[in-house]
Scaffold this motif. Sequence first.
Motif, mmCIF file in Angstrom:
data_model
loop_
_atom_site.group_PDB
_atom_site.id
_atom_site.type_symbol
_atom_site.label_atom_id
_atom_site.label_comp_id
_atom_site.label_asym_id
_atom_site.label_seq_id
_atom_site.Cartn_x
_atom_site.Cartn_y
_atom_site.Cartn_z
ATOM 1 N N PHE A 242 -7.204 0.001 20.758
ATOM 2 C CA PHE A 242 -8.627 -0.152 21.074
ATOM 3 C C PHE A 242 -8.985 -1.483 21.724
ATOM 4 C CE2 PHE A 242 -8.108 2.375 17.145
ATOM 5 C CZ PHE A 242 -8.352 3.616 17.695
ATOM 6 N N LEU A 243 -8.045 -2.435 21.696
ATOM 7 C CA LEU A 243 -8.380 -3.762 22.238
ATOM 8 C C LEU A 243 -7.248 -4.278 23.139
ATOM 9 C CD1 LEU A 243 -9.696 -5.363 18.909
ATOM 10 C CD2 LEU A 243 -11.109 -4.772 20.887
ATOM 11 N N PRO A 244 -6.751 -3.445 24.055
ATOM 12 C CA PRO A 244 -5.635 -3.927 24.855
ATOM 13 C C PRO A 244 -6.046 -5.203 25.595
ATOM 14 C CG PRO A 244 -6.582 -1.927 25.812
ATOM 15 C CD PRO A 244 -7.211 -2.119 24.456
ATOM 16 N N GLY A 245 -5.203 -6.231 25.492
ATOM 17 C CA GLY A 245 -5.488 -7.489 26.173
ATOM 18 C C GLY A 245 -6.105 -8.538 25.258
ATOM 19 N N GLU A 246 -6.559 -8.136 24.078
ATOM 20 C CA GLU A 246 -7.180 -9.109 23.173
ATOM 21 C C GLU A 246 -6.093 -9.916 22.459
ATOM 22 O OE1 GLU A 246 -9.261 -11.140 22.484
ATOM 23 O OE2 GLU A 246 -10.930 -10.143 21.464
ATOM 24 N N ASN B 266 -7.852 -13.311 17.450
ATOM 25 C CA ASN B 266 -9.290 -13.007 17.397
ATOM 26 C C ASN B 266 -9.613 -11.850 16.461
ATOM 27 O OD1 ASN B 266 -9.992 -15.018 19.150
ATOM 28 N ND2 ASN B 266 -9.897 -13.709 20.976
ATOM 29 N N LEU B 267 -8.595 -11.047 16.129
ATOM 30 C CA LEU B 267 -8.836 -9.913 15.229
ATOM 31 C C LEU B 267 -8.427 -10.332 13.830
ATOM 32 C CD1 LEU B 267 -9.773 -6.996 14.913
ATOM 33 C CD2 LEU B 267 -7.429 -6.265 15.356
ATOM 34 N N GLY C 150 -19.109 -4.059 14.322
ATOM 35 C CA GLY C 150 -18.877 -4.943 15.457
ATOM 36 C C GLY C 150 -18.596 -4.204 16.748
ATOM 37 N N GLY C 151 -18.654 -2.865 16.708
ATOM 38 C CA GLY C 151 -18.487 -2.097 17.935
ATOM 39 C C GLY C 151 -17.040 -1.921 18.365
ATOM 40 N N ILE C 152 -16.072 -2.299 17.505
ATOM 41 C CA ILE C 152 -14.659 -2.138 17.890
ATOM 42 C C ILE C 152 -14.216 -0.696 17.646
ATOM 43 C CG2 ILE C 152 -12.302 -2.880 17.385
ATOM 44 C CD1 ILE C 152 -13.566 -5.613 16.564
ATOM 45 N N ASP D 253 -15.601 3.135 17.063
ATOM 46 C CA ASP D 253 -16.683 4.121 16.938
ATOM 47 C C ASP D 253 -16.171 5.239 16.031
ATOM 48 O OD1 ASP D 253 -14.961 5.608 18.469
ATOM 49 O OD2 ASP D 253 -16.260 5.723 20.219
ATOM 50 N N SER D 254 -16.945 6.327 15.919
ATOM 51 C CA SER D 254 -16.565 7.348 14.941
ATOM 52 C C SER D 254 -15.236 8.015 15.302
ATOM 53 C CB SER D 254 -17.684 8.390 14.826
ATOM 54 O OG SER D 254 -18.017 8.888 16.099
ATOM 55 N N VAL D 255 -15.008 8.228 16.600
ATOM 56 C CA VAL D 255 -13.758 8.887 16.993
ATOM 57 C C VAL D 255 -12.571 7.946 16.774
ATOM 58 C CG1 VAL D 255 -12.526 9.964 18.899
ATOM 59 C CG2 VAL D 255 -14.974 10.353 18.639
ATOM 60 N N LEU E 117 -11.500 7.893 13.219
ATOM 61 C CA LEU E 117 -10.649 9.032 12.847
ATOM 62 C C LEU E 117 -9.190 8.747 13.192
ATOM 63 C CD1 LEU E 117 -12.815 12.021 14.110
ATOM 64 C CD2 LEU E 117 -12.172 11.556 11.748
ATOM 65 N N ILE F 208 -12.425 -10.029 23.766
ATOM 66 C CA ILE F 208 -12.884 -8.638 23.956
ATOM 67 C C ILE F 208 -13.747 -8.221 22.763
ATOM 68 C CG2 ILE F 208 -12.107 -6.241 24.128
ATOM 69 C CD1 ILE F 208 -9.589 -7.323 25.524
ATOM 70 N N ILE F 209 -13.377 -8.748 21.584
ATOM 71 C CA ILE F 209 -14.145 -8.411 20.384
ATOM 72 C C ILE F 209 -15.590 -8.869 20.539
ATOM 73 C CG2 ILE F 209 -14.369 -8.940 17.912
ATOM 74 C CD1 ILE F 209 -11.249 -8.973 17.865
ATOM 75 N N LYS G 19 -17.343 -6.492 22.817
ATOM 76 C CA LYS G 19 -17.650 -5.211 22.148
ATOM 77 C C LYS G 19 -18.855 -5.365 21.230
ATOM 78 C CE LYS G 19 -13.784 -2.411 22.838
ATOM 79 N NZ LYS G 19 -13.408 -1.039 22.597
ATOM 80 N N LYS G 20 -18.939 -6.508 20.579
ATOM 81 C CA LYS G 20 -20.072 -6.759 19.690
ATOM 82 C C LYS G 20 -21.372 -6.808 20.516
ATOM 83 C CE LYS G 20 -22.179 -8.336 15.864
ATOM 84 N NZ LYS G 20 -23.201 -7.308 15.598
ATOM 85 N N ALA H 228 -22.290 -3.349 21.308
ATOM 86 C CA ALA H 228 -22.780 -2.625 20.124
ATOM 87 C C ALA H 228 -24.240 -2.973 19.849
ATOM 88 C CB ALA H 228 -21.921 -2.963 18.905
#
Lengths: 95, 537
Positions: free
Chosen positions: A28-32, A36-37, A46-48, A50-52, A55, B489-490, B493-494, B497
């Motif tokens: 979900f965060l290629p390049g990050e 930072n995670l 935080g929008g990283i 979503d519902s899909v 899953l 990127i985080i 994304k925030k 959102a």
Amino acid sequence: MNTTNKNQPGDPSVEIADELRRFILAEFLPGESAANLRDDTPLRTGGILDSVATLKVVSFVEQRFSIEVEAHEAGVEHFDRIADIAALVRRKRGT
Amino acid sequence: MAGAATASLADLLEASARRDPGRIAIVAPDGRTLTYGELDLAASRVAGFLRAHGVVPGDRVGFCLPKGLASVTVLFGAMKARAGYVPVDWHGPAARNATIHRDGKVAALFLGEARHDVLAEWPAGTLPKLLVRVPMSATGSAAAHANVMHPFPLGAHDFAAALAHAPLAELASPRRRDDLAYILYTSGSTGVPKGVTLTHENALSFVDWCSELYAPTADDRFSSHAPFHFDLSIFDLYVALKHGATLHLVGEELGKDPKALARFAADRRLTIWYSTPSVLSLMAEFGQLDTLDLSALRHVLFAGEVFPVPGLRRLTRLLPRPRYWNLYGPTETNVCNYAEIPLPVPDERTRPYPIGPLCSHCDGLVLDEQQVEVAKGAEGLLWIAGPSLFQGYFGRPDLDANVFQTRAGRRWYNTGDVVRHVDGEGFVYVGRRDRMVKRRGYRIELGEVESALQRNPALREAAVISLPDSAAGVRIDAHVAPVTPPLSIIALKKWCADALPPYMSPDRFVFHATLPRTSTEKVDYQALKAKSSEPSP
């Protein structure tokens, strides 16, 4: 201060958290940058994820750690941070 | 049965309530129910409250509420008072929700208490004159909320006062089919959502067509999966209630959980299901459908996006009994084409199914860019006319001028969708020539995503493109040039959102020192697409 460094190497919770981090970064965060995670970065709010995407993380966790995640456990309360997911996995595995 | 005398969607509820007031109309996500008689009376009370507080016919009544008894009561209350309702996404960003309700110039706003953050987005002194606080315990939603009293402005009313008000008495002026019924906001290319304005006539012409095709009865149990700001909800609410059937509301959290959703459909013994293909695909993949008894299901309807064939094949193999219907139409016309899927879906089929012939209440033309009819079988833009055609974008005659055209005294709407008319199949959807894409049934103007990113002070430039994706249908890539690299990127994304609904958030971010430009200094979207198509490093 990176919260992943609090525990000793070889600690199973560090390994679970690092596997989750690798999966989420790749999917979900290629390049990050991994730094930072953090374990306490909000994933849902935080929008990283979503519902899909959530899953997909649930599926990954179930397969990789051989556990079953109930629907009510995949909500924001239990699934918003790597630390929470790792704790859930630990609880389920009894480690 | 509602006949020629029906002037309003509210008439459908009232007729069913007269026929059988004790029948269950709504089952809320928290399990509470309303009978037809109870819903009709509660809505009449809300209508009386609205009128007593100065809401007049043609006014707009906004609400930001979760799926539940309160939202259904408010929308019928608004229509009983001859006002139109303006729903927004319960989980939508506060600023976007406030923008929509300001744009719609709502005279009243019903706000679920947990979304008091929306209030901060209204500049001082601009809030609608009638503000109603709906405590979370009164919404009838399943979400577990601590029922804390949040600070609402002085003068805000409590929902209990609306429900205790004397019912609206005989109307001084009768309801009319051309009264405003609701405004549904969709993504706008310049960053501001646009309000698709629809009358009772628009909705009733579609509802009546559904009655003929699906012949529902009072014994049917309908799903209500789509949120009320999404036009799939028009079928759920009004076709179900017209026929005295029971509508089973799917709450926001349940709607995202395919395993629980499939169990819900089985436990409630639903007979008619309507949702986007992506929801059905997820249920086929994660719902363990083979372990459930879904034998009550008669019709499965889907709309909002193309259903990729592998997912449709998997679903129809797991559930071979119901009839499957592909419905097509933008919010501006509601459904205008329909096709039943012949089962079984062959192993070798990869091409998506056609959108089929026109509904009996719609007319269609396939025109080229010069608005000349194309030869049969050739590609062209689909134009629609008929009684379901919307009135225009609320307060935006500039946008109306781009999409409406009068031909031989009739008003036609350009859907912007490229189609071909094929003998034996009806219409086949080809794609779009502008910058609108659909994801999970939602329309996304890439310009709106771009505009949200361009407001980010950490970015010097931003441009957004879409690419086909075998799994998700469409992928959205944002190409950005940070002021000071590297940028997290985080953090981006925030930002998204907070500014955009989740389905609009880009899937990937690609960083540049500066964005590539064409010789005329415009962003070179072709170069960005080429860059996005390169394999990931």
